[in-house]
Design a protein around this motif. Structure first.
Motif, PDB file in Angstrom:
ATOM      1  N   TYR A 196       0.834  -1.208   0.000  1.00  0.00           N
ATOM      2  CA  TYR A 196       0.000   0.000   0.000  1.00  0.00           C
ATOM      3  C   TYR A 196       0.866   1.255   0.000  1.00  0.00           C
ATOM      4  CZ  TYR A 196      -4.394  -2.472   0.723  1.00  0.00           C
ATOM      5  OH  TYR A 196      -5.494  -3.253   0.550  1.00  0.00           O
ATOM      6  N   VAL A 197       0.397   2.264  -0.721  1.00  0.00           N
ATOM      7  CA  VAL A 197       1.091   3.544  -0.802  1.00  0.00           C
ATOM      8  C   VAL A 197       0.512   4.483   0.250  1.00  0.00           C
ATOM      9  CG1 VAL A 197       1.522   5.583  -2.234  1.00  0.00           C
ATOM     10  CG2 VAL A 197       1.630   3.283  -3.252  1.00  0.00           C
ATOM     11  N   VAL A 198       1.332   4.862   1.218  1.00  0.00           N
ATOM     12  CA  VAL A 198       0.913   5.825   2.238  1.00  0.00           C
ATOM     13  C   VAL A 198       1.351   7.199   1.775  1.00  0.00           C
ATOM     14  CG1 VAL A 198       1.071   6.507   4.656  1.00  0.00           C
ATOM     15  CG2 VAL A 198       1.118   4.089   4.039  1.00  0.00           C
ATOM     16  N   ASN A 199       0.439   8.145   1.785  1.00  0.00           N
ATOM     17  CA  ASN A 199       0.729   9.451   1.187  1.00  0.00           C
ATOM     18  C   ASN A 199       1.776  10.228   1.977  1.00  0.00           C
ATOM     19  OD1 ASN A 199       0.056  11.618  -0.786  1.00  0.00           O
ATOM     20  ND2 ASN A 199      -0.521  12.671   1.077  1.00  0.00           N
ATOM     21  N   ALA A 200       1.790  10.100   3.289  1.00  0.00           N
ATOM     22  CA  ALA A 200       2.761  10.833   4.102  1.00  0.00           C
ATOM     23  C   ALA A 200       4.060  10.039   4.187  1.00  0.00           C
ATOM     24  CB  ALA A 200       2.201  11.077   5.496  1.00  0.00           C
ATOM     25  N   ASP A 201       5.179  10.699   3.903  1.00  0.00           N
ATOM     26  CA  ASP A 201       6.464  10.010   3.933  1.00  0.00           C
ATOM     27  C   ASP A 201       6.886   9.638   5.354  1.00  0.00           C
ATOM     28  OD1 ASP A 201       6.910  10.181   1.114  1.00  0.00           O
ATOM     29  OD2 ASP A 201       7.377  12.297   1.381  1.00  0.00           O
ATOM     30  N   ASP A 202       6.699  10.548   6.292  1.00  0.00           N
ATOM     31  CA  ASP A 202       7.122  10.317   7.676  1.00  0.00           C
ATOM     32  C   ASP A 202       5.975  10.683   8.604  1.00  0.00           C
ATOM     33  OD1 ASP A 202       9.974   9.610   7.271  1.00  0.00           O
ATOM     34  OD2 ASP A 202      10.079  11.641   6.443  1.00  0.00           O
ATOM     35  N   ILE A 203       5.309   9.660   9.146  1.00  0.00           N
ATOM     36  CA  ILE A 203       4.257   9.888  10.123  1.00  0.00           C
ATOM     37  C   ILE A 203       4.844   9.583  11.491  1.00  0.00           C
ATOM     38  CG2 ILE A 203       1.995   9.173  10.949  1.00  0.00           C
ATOM     39  CD1 ILE A 203       1.210   8.522   8.118  1.00  0.00           C
ATOM     40  N   VAL A 277      -5.833  21.043   5.335  1.00  0.00           N
ATOM     41  CA  VAL A 277      -4.633  21.210   6.147  1.00  0.00           C
ATOM     42  C   VAL A 277      -3.488  20.472   5.461  1.00  0.00           C
ATOM     43  CG1 VAL A 277      -5.851  21.498   8.351  1.00  0.00           C
ATOM     44  CG2 VAL A 277      -5.248  19.205   7.555  1.00  0.00           C
ATOM     45  N   PRO A 278      -2.259  20.961   5.605  1.00  0.00           N
ATOM     46  CA  PRO A 278      -1.123  20.277   4.980  1.00  0.00           C
ATOM     47  C   PRO A 278      -0.611  19.095   5.778  1.00  0.00           C
ATOM     48  CG  PRO A 278      -0.378  22.275   6.059  1.00  0.00           C
ATOM     49  CD  PRO A 278      -1.883  22.251   6.203  1.00  0.00           C
ATOM     50  N   ASN A 279      -1.083  18.944   7.017  1.00  0.00           N
ATOM     51  CA  ASN A 279      -0.509  17.948   7.925  1.00  0.00           C
ATOM     52  C   ASN A 279      -1.561  17.013   8.498  1.00  0.00           C
ATOM     53  OD1 ASN A 279      -1.769  19.968   9.418  1.00  0.00           O
ATOM     54  ND2 ASN A 279      -0.368  19.787  11.151  1.00  0.00           N
ATOM     55  N   GLU A 282      -0.375  14.008  10.550  1.00  0.00           N
ATOM     56  CA  GLU A 282       0.137  14.414  11.859  1.00  0.00           C
ATOM     57  C   GLU A 282      -1.019  14.624  12.836  1.00  0.00           C
ATOM     58  OE1 GLU A 282       2.467  18.258  13.794  1.00  0.00           O
ATOM     59  OE2 GLU A 282       2.778  17.750  11.674  1.00  0.00           O
ATOM     60  N   LEU A 283      -2.099  15.226  12.340  1.00  0.00           N
ATOM     61  CA  LEU A 283      -3.279  15.411  13.192  1.00  0.00           C
ATOM     62  C   LEU A 283      -3.891  14.066  13.567  1.00  0.00           C
ATOM     63  CD1 LEU A 283      -4.982  18.451  11.414  1.00  0.00           C
ATOM     64  CD2 LEU A 283      -3.641  18.474  13.525  1.00  0.00           C
ATOM     65  N   LEU A 303      -3.786   3.772   9.481  1.00  0.00           N
ATOM     66  CA  LEU A 303      -3.005   2.607   9.890  1.00  0.00           C
ATOM     67  C   LEU A 303      -1.580   3.004  10.261  1.00  0.00           C
ATOM     68  CD1 LEU A 303      -3.899  -0.317   7.436  1.00  0.00           C
ATOM     69  CD2 LEU A 303      -4.600  -0.028   9.805  1.00  0.00           C
ATOM     70  N   ALA A 304      -0.964   3.827   9.411  1.00  0.00           N
ATOM     71  CA  ALA A 304       0.417   4.229   9.667  1.00  0.00           C
ATOM     72  C   ALA A 304       0.532   5.047  10.955  1.00  0.00           C
ATOM     73  CB  ALA A 304       0.957   5.025   8.482  1.00  0.00           C
ATOM     74  N   ALA A 305      -0.481   5.860  11.243  1.00  0.00           N
ATOM     75  CA  ALA A 305      -0.471   6.697  12.446  1.00  0.00           C
ATOM     76  C   ALA A 305      -0.942   5.937  13.688  1.00  0.00           C
ATOM     77  CB  ALA A 305      -1.348   7.925  12.235  1.00  0.00           C
ATOM     78  N   ARG A 306      -1.436   4.713  13.498  1.00  0.00           N
ATOM     79  CA  ARG A 306      -1.949   3.880  14.595  1.00  0.00           C
ATOM     80  C   ARG A 306      -3.084   4.599  15.346  1.00  0.00           C
ATOM     81  NH1 ARG A 306       2.891   1.367  17.997  1.00  0.00           N
ATOM     82  NH2 ARG A 306       3.568   3.527  18.092  1.00  0.00           N
TER      83      ARG A 306
END
Length: 385
Positions: A196-203, A277-279, A282-283, A303-306
């Motif tokens: 799967y492609v997660v849009n945010a590089d670093d969460i 929002v750009p983040n 992160e939110l 999922l990536a942000a748990r």
């Protein structure tokens, strides 16, 4: 060493999920050593991170509604043959100017059949090009099921005639192409699962669990199909769990103004409303709970942000993919699902309580490294050519 040029075509018609996923792939390709021309045919979207890829905006097109029958230009005028011819010629001229080593078409030919007027000539030119570019189809995990065999045969024939591989942005342990495409076995080019492609590089997942103090985040992706979901949730806030917490409603850039007005009229004083929002990931990572629709990017970022999450899949028009993906992830314990036609304060509140009871670390093992793996695969194919 000369950096190869990759021409990545994407056409968002209603939401922004396709655009954001393609942007993640573009960023990964730049990191892997490619020069990327990001060719967008949809309405411009703010805060789109391209990470060094060059944006090339075609005269924009959007769809009138969720049935995808009528295409409109930026003045809301139905496009005509003169418009189509001009866009086709612009796209072909761009191909000749770039002379790309690789051409990637996002979703096509599995979808975006409306864009055959420009994509079939582009693919034919790529097939004839003396520098022999590699051609890839980049597609999400789930297709909107097509009941007509002739349409499915058209997809297979186009893939087999023009493409070197189909890049499937899915974890095959969760879902494979043949689950939603009945003629997958007739595809003769490689079907390569990227994860799967997660849009945010670093969460960045916070060390402290935000359950006790975090806000409740409500989001609707790009907002184009959130005009029922978001006002409904806004009205329910006083009757939901965590009603006394801060609430943040991110409507999406394409939320209709009439729906935005209903949201603004309904929310209590402890809620804030933002268009975009750009983040957002992160939110998500800092939220006690997320309530959202169930697009590809949203679910993978959750999922990536748990993040503890409840999703209400969009099921209007001809769309089926949000519900299937949400149900698959619910089955492996990732989130809670409330059907769009069953959304009440009682059903949403119960789902929120179930989600609150989950451990933040109870995240299923799903391959979320699809952007990097896509770039690595493309670059490897180019190196071996």
């Amino acid at each position: 060493m000369t950096r190869p040029t990759v021409m990545l075509y994407v056409q968002n018609l209603l939401g922004i999920g396709h655009l954001r996923r393609a942007a993640a792939v573009a960023r990964a390709l730049v990191t892997a050593g490619a020069d990327v021309a990001f060719v967008s045919g949809g309405m411009p979207v703010p805060h789109l991170p391209l990470g060094g890829a060059k944006m090339v905006q075609l005269p924009p097109i959007r769809t009138e509604d969720g049935n995808f029958k009528v295409l409109l230009d930026e003045t809301d005028t139905p496009i005509d043959d003169a418009f189509r011819d001009a866009r086709r010629d612009r796209l072909l001229a761009l191909f000749e100017e770039l002379r790309p080593a690789a051409l990637i078409t996002e979703l096509f030919p599995f979808g975006r059949r409306q864009m055959r007027f420009e994509l079939l000539p582009l693919l034919e030119r790529a097939r004839q090009a003396e520098w022999h570019p590699q051609t890839f189809s980049s597609m999400r995990d789930i297709l909107v099921t097509k009941p007509r065999r002739d349409r499915n045969q058209e997809i297979v024939d186009t893939l087999n005639a023009y493409y070197d591989a189909a890049l499937i942005h899915s974890d095959p342990e969760l879902i494979r192409l043949d689950r939603t495409f009945p003629m997958a076995a007739e595809i003769t080019v490689e079907q390569h699962y990227t994860g799967y492609v997660v849009n945010a590089d670093d969460i960045a997942v916070p060390e402290a669990d935000p359950a006790a103090t975090g806000e409740v985040l409500v989001s609707a992706g790009g907002g184009a199909v959130g005009d029922r979901f978001m006002p409904t949730v806004a009205r329910m806030i006083p009757d939901l769990p965590l009603a006394d917490r801060p609430w943040r409603l991110v409507t999406g850039h394409h939320m209709p103004s009439s729906a935005l007005a209903r949201i603004e009229a309904a929310v209590p004083t402890n809620a804030v409303i933002e268009r975009s929002v750009p983040n957002l990931p992160e939110l998500m990572a800092g939220a006690a709970l997320s309530v959202s629709q169930a697009g590809y990017n949203t679910l993978l970022e959750l999922l990536a942000a748990r993040t503890r999450a409840v999703v209400v899949p969009y099921e209007g028009g001809v769309e089926t993919e949000q519900r299937l993906r949400a149900d698959l992830l619910a089955d492996v314990g990732a989130l809670e699902v409330v059907a769009e036609d069953a959304l009440t304060a009682e059903s949403l509140g119960a789902a929120m309580e179930r989600a609150r009871g989950r451990s933040r670390d109870a995240v299923p093992s799903v391959d979320l490294d699809g952007a990097r793996k896509t770039a690595a695969y493309v670059m490897d194919r180019l190196a071996r050519r």
